[in-house]
Design an enzyme around this catalytic site. Structure first.
Site, PDB file in Angstrom:
ATOM      1  N   LYS A 137      15.195 103.498  21.490  1.00  0.00           N
ATOM      2  CA  LYS A 137      14.735 102.111  21.537  1.00  0.00           C
ATOM      3  C   LYS A 137      15.761 101.209  20.853  1.00  0.00           C
ATOM      4  O   LYS A 137      16.746 100.851  21.464  1.00  0.00           O
ATOM      5  CB  LYS A 137      13.323 102.044  20.972  1.00  0.00           C
ATOM      6  N   SER A 142       2.839 100.831  19.693  1.00  0.00           N
ATOM      7  CA  SER A 142       3.747 100.548  20.800  1.00  0.00           C
ATOM      8  C   SER A 142       3.196  99.553  21.804  1.00  0.00           C
ATOM      9  O   SER A 142       3.960  98.814  22.407  1.00  0.00           O
ATOM     10  CB  SER A 142       4.129 101.851  21.501  1.00  0.00           C
ATOM     11  N   HIS A 190       9.031 102.081  17.028  1.00  0.00           N
ATOM     12  CA  HIS A 190       9.150 100.645  17.320  1.00  0.00           C
ATOM     13  C   HIS A 190       9.445  99.816  16.083  1.00  0.00           C
ATOM     14  O   HIS A 190       9.298  98.598  16.100  1.00  0.00           O
ATOM     15  CB  HIS A 190       7.870 100.139  17.993  1.00  0.00           C
TER      16      HIS A 190
HETATM   17  C1  LIG Z   1       8.682 105.905  22.754  1.00  0.00           C
HETATM   18  C2  LIG Z   1       7.897 106.536  21.679  1.00  0.00           C
HETATM   19  C3  LIG Z   1       8.053 107.891  21.382  1.00  0.00           C
HETATM   20  C4  LIG Z   1       8.894 108.793  22.228  1.00  0.00           C
HETATM   21  O1  LIG Z   1      10.238 108.584  22.000  1.00  0.00           O
HETATM   22  P1  LIG Z   1      11.300 108.992  23.128  1.00  0.00           P
HETATM   23  O2  LIG Z   1      12.559 109.124  22.362  1.00  0.00           O
HETATM   24  O3  LIG Z   1      11.318 107.887  24.125  1.00  0.00           O
HETATM   25  O4  LIG Z   1      10.853 110.287  23.720  1.00  0.00           O
HETATM   26  C5  LIG Z   1       7.370 108.409  20.313  1.00  0.00           C
HETATM   27  N1  LIG Z   1       6.552 107.632  19.566  1.00  0.00           N
HETATM   28  C6  LIG Z   1       6.345 106.337  19.844  1.00  0.00           C
HETATM   29  C7  LIG Z   1       5.425 105.534  18.990  1.00  0.00           C
HETATM   30  C8  LIG Z   1       7.003 105.752  20.924  1.00  0.00           C
HETATM   31  O5  LIG Z   1       6.780 104.486  21.234  1.00  0.00           O
END
Ligand SMILES: *Cc1c(COP(=O)(O)O)cnc(C)c1O
Length: 392
Positions: free
Chosen positions: A238, A179, A207
């Site tokens: 995302k 990330s 991601h």
């Molecule tokens: C953002 C993220 C999460 C968490 O996801 P949310 O739906 O925002 O709680 C988990 N793993 C990774 C690698 C992330 O970047």
């Protein structure tokens, strides 16, 4: 409570204090965000495909809101399991070409719940040092041993697997795309090690879901490795532009999680508006391949613009393009100067990233135009030179 004030002062002195700042969307231009009365180009969002303001998603959510109301009222195992959940899970399993899927409230709860249900005391989790915090927290909650391997270092992982060869259960877990760095995990090597050592493999596509694969299935599909992954996780927060998360795998895995994943059992089901919005987003993610093509084109041109300005850019094709500044205060000043120049690009500091690697993490969206990115890159170069991040 005196201790708290002292600790907060220490944080502030180290340029490590965080604060909440208000932002509001610009509905006609999803590539921007409003801070107060200033419209800023948003280079810090994870809305990679630009779906967060999509009219078809908003309409789907509105319809279900009017038909079913606000909250779901209970856990899914009680009376919160609306029909929109089952529809979404069928579509997810079909999309991922897996037997079954399970929706969680968000990625944080999916990771912590899944890991906590797969391993416990006496077991071991092999986890990349740069994995997301929700994975680390899942391991802590599980009480299994946390064997962290150096980032993408397969020799180190192998040594740890050797050391823990005789443990009851072994789980290897990795982000597919990291990330804060935007680089990829060596998924082929991970799959080979998982086989060799009889471990389970879990991949977090937060991601990469929506971005890689012909229908946005993720990096595992892009590499033809989906069959190798036992626990395939991703988020709807995302690329999907909405909220929530999924786990795909065998029917047995999903049956296990329904019985054992505490964040699913002991928390209220997502409002049906959310699952309906995610279903609409899933159709767009699958069908609108042009968004992925645009995102990759934007990534290529932004990387080459920053690279030719003299920034050291991690090679790759993900929409995450970090510029490492190092010092926390310098990263904050960089971010502040960018904001004055009309760009929202937040400084990412420890403990989100390792000490000494504070950075500006630029993230791109399919809705950014070439002109916006070219203009932004020239501002970034000027500010980089002024602050001494770049030699003039
Ligand atoms: C953002 C993220 C999460 C968490 O996801 P949310 O739906 O925002 O709680 C988990 N793993 C990774 C690698 C992330 O970047």
């Amino acid at each position: 409570m005196n201790w708290m004030e002292k600790e907060l002062e220490l944080l502030a002195d180290a340029s490590l204090e965080r604060s909440l700042r208000e932002c509001s969307p610009v509905s006609e231009s999803p590539g921007y965000t409003m801070r107060g009365d200033r419209k800023l180009l948003n280079l810090s969002s994870n809305d990679y495909l630009g779906l967060s303001q999509h009219p078809a998603i908003i309409e789907a959510m509105r319809e279900v809101l009017l038909a079913e109301g606000a909250g779901s009222g209970a856990s899914r195992l009680v009376t919160g399991n609306r029909v929109s959940y089952s529809r979404l899970e069928e579509a997810l399993a079909e999309w991922q070409n897996r037997e079954a899927a399970l929706v969680f409230a968000n990625g944080y709860m999916a990771n912590s719940g899944v890991i906590g249900s797969l391993v416990s005391r006496g077991d071991v989790v092999f986890s990349d040092q740069l994995n997301h915090a929700s994975i680390a927290d899942g391991v802590i909650l599980s009480r299994a041993e946390h064997a962290r391997y150096r980032h993408n270092d397969m020799e180190h992982l192998r040594a740890l697997l050797d050391k823990h060869r005789d443990r009851r259960r072994k789980l290897i877990v990795t982000d597919a795309v990291f990330s804060m760095d935007g680089d990829q995990a060596p998924l082929r090597e991970l799959a080979a090690l998982k086989r060799e050592y009889g471990a389970m493999l879990m991949v977090d596509e937060a991601h990469s879901g929506g971005i890689y694969g012909k229908r946005g299935e993720g990096l595992c599909h892009e590499l033809g490795l989906q069959e190798e992954v036992d626990i395939h996780m991703g988020t709807f927060s995302k690329s999907f532009g909405v909220y929530g998360a999924y786990v795909c795998g065998s029917r047995m895995l999903i049956r296990w999680l329904v019985n054992k994943a505490r964040p699913l059992i002991y928390s209220t089901a997502l409002p049906p508006t959310i699952t309906a919005g995610v279903s609409a987003a899933l159709a767009l993610v699958q069908d609108e391949h042009w968004r992925r093509e645009r995102l990759f084109a934007a990534g290529r041109s932004f990387r080459s613009l920053l690279g030719s300005s003299g920034f050291k850019i991690i090679a790759g094709d993900s929409p995450i393009v970090p510029v490492i500044v190092g010092d926390n205060d310098a990263a904050l000043r960089f971010s502040g100067a960018l904001e004055s120049a009309g760009i929202a690009a937040v400084a990412i500091r420890p403990p989100t990233v390792p000490a000494g690697t504070a950075r500006i993490r630029f993230s791109l969206s399919a809705v950014h135009t070439d002109k916006e990115l070219t203009d932004a890159a020239s501002q970034i170069r000027i500010i980089g030179q002024q602050l001494g991040v770049l030699s003039p």
